[in-house]
Design an enzyme around this catalytic site. Sequence first.
Site, mmCIF file in Angstrom:
data_model
loop_
_atom_site.group_PDB
_atom_site.id
_atom_site.type_symbol
_atom_site.label_atom_id
_atom_site.label_comp_id
_atom_site.label_asym_id
_atom_site.label_seq_id
_atom_site.Cartn_x
_atom_site.Cartn_y
_atom_site.Cartn_z
ATOM 1 N N CYS A 2 33.853 14.966 -24.474
ATOM 2 C CA CYS A 2 32.802 15.269 -25.439
ATOM 3 C C CYS A 2 32.795 16.763 -25.789
ATOM 4 O O CYS A 2 32.969 17.621 -24.932
ATOM 5 C CB CYS A 2 31.396 14.907 -24.967
ATOM 6 N N ARG A 27 38.498 16.988 -27.165
ATOM 7 C CA ARG A 27 37.640 16.653 -26.014
ATOM 8 C C ARG A 27 37.147 15.209 -26.045
ATOM 9 O O ARG A 27 36.506 14.750 -25.117
ATOM 10 C CB ARG A 27 36.431 17.596 -25.978
ATOM 11 N N TRP A 75 33.584 11.213 -26.081
ATOM 12 C CA TRP A 75 34.496 10.446 -25.242
ATOM 13 C C TRP A 75 33.574 9.521 -24.448
ATOM 14 O O TRP A 75 32.798 9.974 -23.614
ATOM 15 C CB TRP A 75 35.286 11.367 -24.322
ATOM 16 N N ASN A 101 27.116 16.468 -23.251
ATOM 17 C CA ASN A 101 28.417 16.263 -22.619
ATOM 18 C C ASN A 101 28.163 16.186 -21.119
ATOM 19 O O ASN A 101 27.588 17.101 -20.554
ATOM 20 C CB ASN A 101 29.332 17.447 -22.974
ATOM 21 N N GLY A 102 28.548 15.051 -20.506
ATOM 22 C CA GLY A 102 28.344 14.903 -19.065
ATOM 23 C C GLY A 102 27.896 13.497 -18.742
ATOM 24 O O GLY A 102 28.031 12.587 -19.566
ATOM 25 N N GLU A 486 56.512 13.926 -14.490
ATOM 26 C CA GLU A 486 55.902 14.519 -15.678
ATOM 27 C C GLU A 486 56.470 13.893 -16.961
ATOM 28 O O GLU A 486 55.732 13.609 -17.915
ATOM 29 C CB GLU A 486 56.112 16.045 -15.650
ATOM 30 N N LYS A 490 54.235 11.991 -19.731
ATOM 31 C CA LYS A 490 54.208 12.382 -21.152
ATOM 32 C C LYS A 490 54.501 11.176 -22.025
ATOM 33 O O LYS A 490 53.826 10.929 -23.020
ATOM 34 C CB LYS A 490 55.252 13.464 -21.468
ATOM 35 N N GLU A 493 51.602 8.452 -21.930
ATOM 36 C CA GLU A 493 50.301 8.798 -22.510
ATOM 37 C C GLU A 493 50.339 8.939 -24.025
ATOM 38 O O GLU A 493 49.337 8.691 -24.686
ATOM 39 C CB GLU A 493 49.690 10.047 -21.851
ATOM 40 N N HIS A 509 64.632 1.404 -2.622
ATOM 41 C CA HIS A 509 63.584 0.832 -1.765
ATOM 42 C C HIS A 509 62.625 -0.060 -2.548
ATOM 43 O O HIS A 509 61.492 -0.265 -2.129
ATOM 44 C CB HIS A 509 62.829 1.964 -1.053
ATOM 45 N N LYS A 611 40.927 15.775 -23.592
ATOM 46 C CA LYS A 611 41.664 16.912 -23.048
ATOM 47 C C LYS A 611 41.095 17.415 -21.720
ATOM 48 O O LYS A 611 41.847 17.663 -20.790
ATOM 49 C CB LYS A 611 41.644 18.043 -24.073
HETATM 50 C C1 F6R Z 1 48.476 15.109 -19.284
HETATM 51 C C2 F6R Z 1 47.346 15.982 -19.068
HETATM 52 C C3 F6R Z 1 46.431 15.670 -17.940
HETATM 53 C C4 F6R Z 1 45.849 16.974 -17.338
HETATM 54 C C5 F6R Z 1 44.775 16.628 -16.297
HETATM 55 C C6 F6R Z 1 44.240 17.858 -15.610
HETATM 56 O O1 F6R Z 1 49.267 15.543 -20.331
HETATM 57 O O2 F6R Z 1 47.125 16.916 -19.784
HETATM 58 O O3 F6R Z 1 47.031 14.890 -16.974
HETATM 59 O O4 F6R Z 1 46.878 17.689 -16.754
HETATM 60 O O5 F6R Z 1 43.717 15.956 -16.927
HETATM 61 O O6 F6R Z 1 43.683 18.751 -16.514
HETATM 62 P P1 F6R Z 1 43.492 20.273 -16.190
HETATM 63 O O7 F6R Z 1 44.839 20.879 -16.054
HETATM 64 O O8 F6R Z 1 42.734 20.817 -17.360
HETATM 65 O O9 F6R Z 1 42.717 20.349 -14.910
#
Ligand code: F6R
Length: 616
Positions: A2, A27, A75, A101-102, A486, A490, A493, A509, A611
Amino acid sequence: MCGIVGYIGTRKVVPILMEGLKRLEYRGYDSAGVVYFHDNKLIKHRAQGKLGNLERIIEDVLGVESHVGLGHTRWATHGAPTTENAHPHGDCNDDLVIVHNGIIENYQTLRSDLKKRGHIFRSETDTEVLAHLIEDHLDKDLVAAVRKALKKVKGSYAVGVLWKGQPDIIVAARNHSPLVIGIGNGDGTFLASDVPALLPYTRKVIFLEDKEIAVLSAEKWEVKNLDSGRKIKKQVQTITWDAGMAEKTGFKHFMLKEIYEQPQALLNTLRGRIDPQNGRIELPEIGLSEKYIKTLERIVLVACGTSWHAALVAKYWLEEWVGIPVEVDIGSEFRYRTLLLNNKVLTLSISQSGETADTLAGIKLASQLGSKVITICNVVGSTMTRQADATLYTHAGPEIGVASTKAFTSQLAALFLFASYLAQVRKTLPSNKIKQLGQAIIGLPTLLEENLPDLQKKIKAVAELFYDSRNFLFVGRGLNYPIALEGALKLKEISYIHAEGYAAGELKHGPIALIDKDMPILGLVPKDKVYEKSISNIEEIKARQGQLILIGSKGDRHLKKITEHVLYMPKAPSMMPELNPILFTIPAQLLAYEIATMRGCDVDQPRNLAKSVTVE
Ligand code: F6R
């Protein structure tokens, strides 16, 4: 999770709210809404889905003569992503509105109490409870009513409130969700969940702390303690980011722009931290005495998602160079297990946003147990930087694409420096080796800059062959195992292809059962000390007819004998395989990006994500 935006001043408010929401849409994008005063009434517009839907319905009111308002991008946590559940939410007569937000944890109890007292609810959200709760306490003073209401609330909030009875103020408050005040240049006062929304108007900001309440008017602002009501003297900070940093500047997506910004972001993270004369690493900001570093017994790394992958890489560097045991934890696990921490254990949190609820809770516990806490963070003034004992900033600039790219490689650079620094103080590596490591990483940005366009072209050709796959495996060993994780994250997601990352040696395994002629497997096989082992694992995949895509080091002709899909990365500067995790991340990011765009996915705003994850 949010985004909130607010403005009171001399400018027309609706365009400011919409521009702010655009910059905060990362957000959350389940719904959006704005509210403003006009003809002594509060006018609300809300729409389900992305901001574009709201933009369409408010086209005609962009020029409305209103100078006070609030906006919100959601969100969803409580209640489906519908228009009825979109913020702003009003009290019984819509005389008072709130954006939030929360999460209000005790909202069920509060809601049934308020219902009994005659309040009429129109949404399923926890936020609407706040509107009615404030209404319930409202007499003549909005600030007093907000304070009384928030004292009854359990949970996290950043709120902005408007009331018909006092149209010349916005009341804002925070507890465990971020909120920043922007001080205009004589044209008003701004409010936002994050700095990028303020950048077009001002760089002078005040970060609210937990349990603080702010009263904003066109000419001034005031911050008080929520409980005592006592005035608090706040420090005005100047942000050095410029407005263009939060725009796409010609790129089709923020994600691609941010992938291309990595050389600069790396340089910014490294700048001033490696002495060019003697190669010594200088990190005064972490505030650790030599004595403390020398007596340190263990390091615990806490992070979530992509940042957790950075922590996994750092474990290899720290254990090899510093000889110190390192544990790596996911924030949401760390906070609920028995923690064996004390003042001989250093806790390091890693976070782009500095607002991730689980990581924040983890470091709070670590502090309570006597552990010193350092955070590696990208957002200046974020909650984590204020909660930690010290911060090592990554200086990657604002990251808007929901999938983290430049923040990740900058975290790796910061961790690389941190590990080299500890090795320097504890004398666990010869000074010559530290100098070589420093010189090598300083050479990396140029190498990346030179190779990025060509790499993208080659990756695109590979993506064309595999973009309609239903599954994907990523494998790597040693330092590149976290990069396999990673790469898989990527891809899943942003393209919604099911993807898993594995340590290549672990396939036999269990996961090897997945391999058949339809399974694409991306193997990270740089020339490093586990190269031979990695090749054996790759041969095992080949024997089961998996479709191999290999990313290796330039000049490794053997790879071509295994598969026709080979991408060569330039050799790391000074031939330092320690740098491969940073280098080999780039093709994984580009592959995810190209595949997602070919599948028509919204790469900057993937479904169900936001985000910064400010809820647990
Ligand atoms: C994936 C991504 C998330 C963040 C995670 C932690 O691309 O961005 O997995 O890495 O939500 O976020 P931060 O780094 O802001 O604590």
